[in-house]
Write an enzyme that holds these catalytic residues in place. Structure first.
Site, PDB file in Angstrom:
ATOM      1  N   ASP A   1       0.679  -1.078  -0.067  1.00  0.00           N
ATOM      2  CA  ASP A   1       0.023  -0.164   0.111  1.00  0.00           C
ATOM      3  C   ASP A   1       0.942   1.140   0.041  1.00  0.00           C
ATOM      4  OD1 ASP A   1      -2.561   1.578   0.076  1.00  0.00           O
ATOM      5  OD2 ASP A   1      -2.755   1.293   2.053  1.00  0.00           O
TER       6      ASP A   1
ATOM      7  N   ASN B   1     -10.576  -2.810  -6.270  1.00  0.00           N
ATOM      8  CA  ASN B   1      -9.779  -1.852  -7.192  1.00  0.00           C
ATOM      9  C   ASN B   1     -10.268  -1.793  -8.452  1.00  0.00           C
ATOM     10  OD1 ASN B   1      -6.609  -3.123  -5.811  1.00  0.00           O
ATOM     11  ND2 ASN B   1      -7.753  -1.460  -5.240  1.00  0.00           N
TER      12      ASN B   1
END
Ligand code: FPP
Length: 246
Positions: A20, A68
């Site tokens: 991340d 996503n």
């Protein structure tokens, strides 16, 4: 890295990573988000080298989640071509270090060119036993568990499975990760403290390591620091002592 040993259980067999902070890394530099992902792909190469060096056998990377798909089309397209490029460029390294590529997730959601590259490299490296790189793509843990429940229900319905025989091992066998040991260590970069729908069943007993470092800055030394932290943990699996699994 200090002298951690596999025999004493100080080196995790399986490390899973939530990569991340690519977007923030790019923003800090006034770059488009895709440049953060590109730098993140170099961190993937660095961590692969570190795994081979330390003797970590399984590395699972959360490369693209079912959530996503909500990102802008341009970013998704950029990520997909980065993936195909990564496969093509890193295949020699996978062979050299004898790393088997595997994927988990809804692979058929991916563009055909990406599916093709993943399939080709997975087949070409399929015989390696030493290390595995498992890419979670269009992956969501709740989706994985839902698919497992559906498969079990089908077997019960046609009499192939006795409901009384549904235990934890049976559920594990129906997940994408059926023949992969559960992660020992879960790393998340960029300071977030969430699991974000990643391997929810499998990380039940994993040690968690959260670092403020953004993924594109996470390189070999950061990985070794995580391994050292893991080596200092006392794993009890809910019992009182020892490192034996339930
Ligand atoms: C999260 O950062 C990262 C991703 C959604 C993609 C991860 C992909 C890569 C590292 C690219 C290459 C991967 C492989 C396997 C070659 P973010 O974009 O959510 O960051 P932010 O929270 O700072 O916006």
């Amino acid at each position: 890295m200090k002298n951690l040993t596999q025999e004493k259980g100080e080196i995790p067999a399986h490390v899973a990573i939530i990569m991340d902070g690519n977007g923030r890394w790019a923003r800090q530099r006034g770059l488009p988000r895709i440049e953060g992902h590109r730098a993140g792909a170099q961190s993937v190469q660095a961590v692969l080298r570190a795994c081979a060096q330390a003797g970590v056998r399984y590395l699972t990377l959360y490369a693209f989640s079912t959530e996503n798909w909500r990102r802008p089309r341009r970013e998704i397209a950029g990520l997909m071509s980065l993936l195909a490029q990564f496969m093509n460029e890193n295949e020699p390294e996978l062979h050299k270090s004898r790393i088997r590529l595997r994927t988990i997730g809804r692979l058929t959601d991916l563009p055909p060119a990406v599916q093709f590259a993943l399939d080709r490299v997975s087949k070409a490296t399929g015989n390696y036993k030493e290390h595995q790189l498992i890419l979670a793509l269009s992956y969501g843990a709740r989706d994985e568990i839902t698919q497992a429940v559906r498969a079990i229900a089908r077997k019960v319905k046609c009499g192939e499975m006795d409901p009384a025989k549904i235990d934890e091992a049976a559920i594990s066998r129906h997940l994408f990760t059926a023949d992969i040991p559960d992660p020992d260590l879960l790393i998340r970069t960029s300071g977030e403290m969430r699991l974000s729908n990643f391997l929810l069943w499998q990380v039940s007993y994993a040690e968690l390591y959260m670092t403020e470092t953004l993924w594109p800055d996470f390189r070999e030394n950061d990985f070794f620091a995580a391994l050292e932290a893991y080596g200092r943990r006392k794993r009890r699996f809910g019992g009182l002592a020892g490192k034996s699994r339930p």
